[in-house]
Each structure stands twice: as C-alpha cells, then as structure tokens.
Scaffold this motif. Structure first.
Motif, short mmCIF file in Angstrom:
data_model
loop_
_atom_site.label_atom_id
_atom_site.label_comp_id
_atom_site.label_asym_id
_atom_site.label_seq_id
_atom_site.Cartn_x
_atom_site.Cartn_y
_atom_site.Cartn_z
N MET A 190 -30.77 -20.12 16.16
CA MET A 190 -32.28 -20.30 16.36
C MET A 190 -32.73 -19.57 17.62
O MET A 190 -31.93 -19.49 18.75
N ALA A 191 -33.92 -18.91 17.57
CA ALA A 191 -34.23 -17.88 18.70
C ALA A 191 -35.65 -18.25 19.29
O ALA A 191 -36.20 -19.16 18.43
N ASN A 192 -35.87 -17.79 20.43
CA ASN A 192 -37.25 -18.25 21.30
C ASN A 192 -38.02 -17.04 20.97
O ASN A 192 -37.60 -15.97 21.62
N ASN B 201 -45.36 -19.46 10.69
CA ASN B 201 -44.96 -20.29 9.30
C ASN B 201 -43.62 -19.53 8.87
O ASN B 201 -42.53 -20.48 8.57
N ILE B 202 -43.52 -18.17 8.91
CA ILE B 202 -42.41 -17.37 8.37
C ILE B 202 -41.04 -17.75 9.33
O ILE B 202 -40.01 -17.98 8.78
N LEU B 203 -41.17 -17.70 10.41
CA LEU B 203 -40.04 -17.62 11.51
C LEU B 203 -39.95 -19.11 11.78
O LEU B 203 -38.52 -19.40 11.90
N GLN B 204 -40.86 -20.21 11.75
CA GLN B 204 -40.44 -21.37 11.90
C GLN B 204 -39.51 -22.05 10.69
O GLN B 204 -38.60 -22.68 10.76
N ARG B 205 -39.77 -21.29 9.53
CA ARG B 205 -39.14 -21.44 8.30
C ARG B 205 -37.71 -21.20 8.51
O ARG B 205 -36.53 -21.73 7.98
N ASP B 206 -37.41 -20.25 9.32
CA ASP B 206 -36.06 -19.90 9.46
C ASP B 206 -35.46 -20.41 10.98
O ASP B 206 -34.38 -19.96 11.49
N GLN C 252 -40.34 -11.77 3.44
CA GLN C 252 -38.76 -11.37 3.43
C GLN C 252 -38.80 -10.42 4.32
O GLN C 252 -37.81 -10.31 5.22
N ALA C 253 -39.65 -9.20 4.24
CA ALA C 253 -39.63 -8.19 5.18
C ALA C 253 -39.54 -8.48 6.80
O ALA C 253 -38.74 -7.90 7.54
N LEU C 254 -40.27 -9.34 7.04
CA LEU C 254 -40.57 -9.77 8.46
C LEU C 254 -39.28 -10.67 8.84
O LEU C 254 -38.69 -10.55 9.87
N SER C 255 -38.84 -11.47 7.93
CA SER C 255 -37.70 -12.34 8.15
C SER C 255 -36.54 -11.58 8.41
O SER C 255 -35.73 -11.83 9.56
N ALA C 256 -36.17 -10.66 7.58
CA ALA C 256 -35.11 -9.71 7.52
C ALA C 256 -35.29 -8.77 8.76
O ALA C 256 -34.02 -8.71 9.43
N ARG C 257 -36.41 -8.25 9.11
CA ARG C 257 -36.50 -7.31 10.29
C ARG C 257 -36.00 -8.00 11.51
O ARG C 257 -35.31 -7.72 12.48
#
Length: 220
Positions: free
Chosen positions: A1-3, A19-24, A105-110
């Motif tokens: 988990m990152a800030n 939404n994308i990054l909170q899912r991660d 997926q692109a944002l999450s992977a980057r």
C-alpha cells in the motif's frame, strides 16, 4: 500500500484515479489546483500524479518548484504527445508520463512499476568513485564539499554508470535502467539528461561521463 497524491483540475479524472488506485489498496489524496499547494502539502507521499495543463500554474512549473524537496516519483498526466513538451517535463524533474485518455490497467501498471523500482534495495551506503562520493541511502552525489543538484533521473544515470565504472552502455540500456522495460518516455531524454549532468559537473572541473562514439556512454 502506498500513499499517493493526484493533482488535476478535472474532477472526473481525479475520481477515476482515486477509484483505480484505491482498488489497488493505495491511499489516495486529490487536489484540483497546484498553485494553492505548499511544499509541506506535497511531502510524505510515495508517488505524485501531476496534470500538465492546469490553470494558474502548469504541471511542469510546479514540478520544477517541488522537485528538490520531494524524492518520490512524479508522473505527468498529459494529453500532449509532442516530443519537445515531453522532454521539457522530464528535464524539469518528472520521472515518467501517462498519456490521456488512459485505461484502468495502464494507470495501475504504470504506478505499480514505479513503486516497485522505488523500493529496490540499494547495496551499501556510501562510496567514492572517480572523486565523486555517492550516498546511496539519501541518493546524493558530492564532489569535495560541493553537492551536485541532480534531478531524480539524473542521479539514477550517475549511479548506474558509476557502479559499472569503465563499462560502456548504450542509450537504450541506460533508458531501461532508468525507466524499466515498461517505460513510456523517449530514448532521446537520456541524451538530454547526460548533457544536463555534464553541465552540473563542470563546476567541479570534472566530466566523469564520457561518450564512446557510435556506442554509448561510460563513467571514467
């Protein structure tokens, strides 16, 4: 988990990022204006997502202002694809860029890729190479009593070449070390970074990065 901090004047983009990054399972803070933020507001984050085109203060200017105070990766969010604009952003201290519109997926992977690289273990603490002292923990380079004011990517290039003193690397090999195989920047930025490093080293009357014509670069 990152800030993570996301700065963009588009509320819909911010909602999507959160939404994308909170899912991660990341903690996500959002801001709509860069010009209202102080240095204290941007410290303590593991990664910053920064829009380029914003009113009052653009992302390039803001990045340049905060870069010497924050050590985390800064990723530009941009609709621009012009090479000159991209190089300008990276030379101002950005680590990478994500082109709008972007997919989930692109944002999450980057983001994940940059966080992984940021947490790679560095062997040793301090080492002097060709008269330049590297502090691998603080990611600083000194010559005598003078600290070189390097951007994050400039430091990465110096450390990579210095750790392999005498070995010649192509521009593409240096690029892969700085950005990873999933990098989205331009190979030409490596040339610009090395030019900037040499300019900063001239004050020490030393230019440790040598060009091997037709091949690449090495640290002597």
């Amino acid at each position: 988990m990152a800030n993570i901090l996301a700065i963009d004047d588009d509320k819909d983009i911010l909602a999507l990022i959160r939404n994308i990054l909170q899912r991660d399972h990341h903690l996500v803070s959002i801001e709509e204006r860069a010009d209202m933020l102080t240095i204290d507001n941007v410290q303590g984050y593991d990664l910053i997502l920064l829009d380029v085109m914003m009113p009052e203060m653009d992302g390039f200017t803001f990045c340049k202002q905060i870069r010497s105070f924050v050590d985390c990766p800064i990723l530009f969010l941009t609709a621009k694809s012009d090479e000159e604009d991209i190089v300008q952003g990276l030379m101002n201290g950005g680590d990478d860029y994500i082109t709008k519109p972007f997919g989930v997926q692109a944002l999450s992977a980057r983001v994940s890729a940059h966080l992984r690289r940021e947490h790679r273990d560095k062997a040793g603490s301090k080492q002097t190479i060709s008269g330049f002292t590297f502090d691998f923990d603080s990611k600083e380079v000194w010559f005598a009593e003078e600290k070189l004011l390097l951007t994050k990517n400039e430091y990465k290039i110096c450390e990579f070449l210095a750790r392999h003193k005498g070995r010649v690397f192509t521009r593409e090999e240096i690029y892969d070390e700085v950005y990873g195989l999933d990098g989205n920047a331009l190979h030409s930025t490596i040339t610009e970074f090395i030019r900037a490093i040499r300019k900063k080293c001239k004050g020490c009357n030393e230019i440790p990065i040598k060009t091997v014509w037709g091949v690449g670069y090495k640290w002597e």
